[in-house]
Design a protein around this motif. Structure first.
Motif, short mmCIF file in Angstrom:
data_model
loop_
_atom_site.label_atom_id
_atom_site.label_comp_id
_atom_site.label_asym_id
_atom_site.label_seq_id
_atom_site.Cartn_x
_atom_site.Cartn_y
_atom_site.Cartn_z
N LEU A 508 0.84 -1.27 -0.34
CA LEU A 508 -0.07 -0.03 0.07
C LEU A 508 0.73 1.47 0.03
CD1 LEU A 508 -2.91 -0.70 2.58
CD2 LEU A 508 -2.93 -1.02 0.15
N THR A 509 2.06 1.12 0.44
CA THR A 509 2.88 2.27 0.61
C THR A 509 3.79 2.70 -0.51
OG1 THR A 509 4.58 0.74 1.77
CG2 THR A 509 3.21 2.27 2.92
N MET A 510 3.38 2.50 -1.83
CA MET A 510 3.99 2.96 -3.21
C MET A 510 5.46 2.91 -3.17
SD MET A 510 0.94 2.93 -4.48
CE MET A 510 1.33 4.07 -6.06
N TYR A 511 5.98 2.09 -2.86
CA TYR A 511 7.62 2.16 -2.76
C TYR A 511 8.10 1.48 -4.03
CZ TYR A 511 12.28 0.72 -1.24
OH TYR A 511 13.58 0.60 -1.06
N ASN A 512 9.14 2.11 -4.38
CA ASN A 512 9.75 1.79 -5.73
C ASN A 512 11.09 0.94 -5.37
OD1 ASN A 512 11.42 1.75 -7.95
ND2 ASN A 512 10.35 2.87 -9.03
N GLU A 513 11.07 -0.32 -5.26
CA GLU A 513 12.54 -1.14 -4.77
C GLU A 513 13.47 -0.68 -5.71
OE1 GLU A 513 8.43 -3.05 -4.04
OE2 GLU A 513 9.36 -2.09 -5.37
#
Length: 575
Positions: A508-513
């Motif tokens: 849910l936290t829209m993180y770009n790995e």
């Protein structure tokens, strides 16, 4: 980050499950290549100063060599036939294919949702089976000896943190390539200056939300959130306060943390994520409590009509402390003229968790809440669209002190899952420290199923994990998130760089790995509350690849690394 154990309680375990490929020539108009994938499995030493951190991994591997996806190997594999399985305790076994995804025609099954830290065997007990094409015994995770252009393989790994929450990275190591034994056909198009196989294999790494070895695309859904509004979600007297740590919810600062605070955070993130992903969904909200002595009916109803305007749903999820209090401690309806009816909009409830809540409504009418949600799905749902009901409760269903009797939650759930009265509905249940988990598990199941399906049931012993569970649920209604899609060469380079690819415990936290730092605020640790997280890796050798790869070799290790969340910021070990 520091290794000073007086400042950090750090425990870490690294599991290597290798994956590689090499090839020599084979027949087939010069287009074929023979290849094998190999690995090493090692459990490297733990560094333990306080507490405990244990990462367990299970998997299911499939291989498509022109005959459809075939089971290769799995862990655990009770009967060593390549399909994930465990004993059922009654002389039989529970198998991967017992958990087919009814909404996905390509699904072969699902990594066993019944796996946990008590029944996953150590890696040393893994069996690797035989190559389905050649029949050769496999001594490593992947060891396929006749791979041809057009072939495809996939592994879904399930990650289980058995104790404390932890940050997780995916890594590769020991990457090596060579030309191997060259053939005349390859020498006509290639020079023996290093292997080419990795750059020609296409690889996809993604969060396999339903653990079914298939990357799923989005599909429309009509969703009801059916939330427990009983006093035990808010008031200290009934266990509603879970921590005296302060919390900020929607701009409001509170000196303590309650269950309903975490539900508000989680449900708003759920809706905001679906909105940001442009998901084709409608969402509504139902609630349920019990009744007071003079009540003529249970205090259940609709907080938000089902709508595609997700900003309206988000607004309705604000200030849940007050809205819950309006239900359980209210004395009049919104108009002030009926003392026997209460609703979330009365405005006269006491939201102070430390107040004397002795006169609140009693009972928990889960079944009535489910019925209200189903009525909304029936009246506002879209024809032909999947119907979903997500039910969250922290207690058992029981009578209040009024004149009505509660309905059976199991019967309400059976009606919800059934085609009649309709709509047939996928029913997910979330038990938040409930003393009656068995009822919520009985309720859970896919549309038309008999229920009691563990893959639709979430047992959350620690309410802090509620947002993570809603993250897992949200992933069911959007295309499963791709971490990286590129040549296997480039995927391996990313996995081999630094600490590897930092994974996100809450999508849910829209993180770009790939582009954002491991310490980014949008990256969450993985919970250690019995939740199962799945990572899929798919590889394809395109059919148009010709002689250039014959004789090439590739080998590498694939691993997962975790470190305890507490006292760490997710930066990982220093290089």
């Amino acid at each position: 980050m520091t290794n000073d154990s007086t400042n950090f309680d750090l425990s870490r375990r690294k599991l290597l499950a290798g994956l590689g490929a090499v090839g020599v020539a084979s027949a087939g108009a010069g287009l074929g290549t023979t290849a094998y994938f190999n690995d090493t499995e090692t459990l490297e030493g733990n560094s333990l100063t306080a507490g405990e951190l244990d990462l367990l991994v299970d998997w299911q591997q499939t291989y498509d060599y022109g005959e459809g996806h075939t089971f290769v190997n799995a862990h655990p594999d009770h009967d060593e036939d390549g399909e994930q399985s465990i004993p059922d305790g009654e002389g039989g076994q529970i198998k991967y294919s017992d958990f087919l995804d009814p909404d996905d025609e390509d699904s072969t099954g699902e990594n066993l949702p019944t796996l946990d830290c008590e029944n996953i065997p150590p890696i040393s007990e893994a069996t690797f089976g035989t190559d389905p094409v050649t029949g050769d015994e496999m001594n490593t995770l992947v060891q396929l000896s006749d791979v041809k252009p057009g072939d495809e393989g996939e592994i879904t790994f399930s990650l289980h943190l058995c104790d404390n929450p932890g940050y997780v990275w995916m890594q590769a190591d020991n990457v090596s390539e060579s030309e191997g034994v060259n053939t005349d056909a390859e020498l006509a198009v290639d020079t023996p200056d290093g292997g080419d196989l990795a750059q020609f294999i296409n690889a996809t790494l993604w969060y396999d939300a339903d653990c079914d070895n298939v990357r799923d695309e989005a599909e429309p859904a009509d969703i009801m959130l059916t939330l427990d509004f009983s006093g035990s979600m808010l008031y200290r007297e009934y266990g509603g306060v879970i921590s005296d740590d302060p919390i900020q919810v929607n701009g409001d600062n509170f000196p303590e943390t309650t269950k309903i605070d975490l539900v508000e955070l989680a449900a708003k993130e759920f809706v905001q994520y679906l909105d940001a992903q442009n998901a084709d969904v409608q969402v509504g909200i139902a609630y349920f409590d019990g009744e007071k002595t003079d009540d003529a009916e249970p205090r259940t109803g609709i907080l938000q009509d089902m709508t595609s305007d997700l900003s309206a749903v988000d607004a309705s999820l604000s200030d849940l402390r007050q809205k819950l209090a309006n239900v359980v401690t209210s004395v009049n309806d919104a108009a002030g003229d009926d003392p026997l009816i209460s609703d979330p909009f009365d405005g006269d409830g006491d939201p102070d968790p430390n107040s004397n809540a002795g006169a609140i409504a009693t009972g928990t009418y889960i079944g009535e809440g489910v019925d209200d949600a189903q009525d909304e799905l029936a009246s506002a749902g879209r024809p032909g669209t999947k119907a979903v009901n997500i039910v969250l409760s922290d207690g058992e269903s029981f009578n209040g002190t009024g004149s009505t009797q509660f309905s059976s939650p199991q019967d309400a759930a059976t009606d919800a899952r059934s085609p009649s009265p309709g709509p047939e509905t996928d029913l997910y249940t979330v038990s938040v420290g409930s003393a009656n988990d068995s009822v919520l598990q009985d309720m859970a199941g896919a549309a038309t199923s008999p229920g009691n399906d563990p893959q639709f049931f979430y047992d959350v012993d620690d309410p802090v994990a509620i947002p993570t569970v809603f993250g897992v649920l949200a992933s069911q209604f959007v295309a499963e998130k791709i971490i990286m899609e590129d040549s296997l060469d480039n995927v391996l380079a990313a996995l081999s760089s630094g600490n590897g690819i930092p994974l996100d415990g809450n999508i849910l936290t829209m993180y770009n790995e790939l582009t954002e730092p491991a310490t980014d605020a949008d990256r969450d640790a993985f919970e250690g509350n019995g939740l199962m997280y799945c990572i899929g890796l798919d590889w394809v050798l395109p059919f148009e690849v010709g002689n250039v790869i014959q004789g090439d070799t590739l080998a590498f290790d694939l691993g997962f690394y975790t470190e305890q969340e507490r006292h760490n910021d997710g930066a990982g070990v220093s290089a």
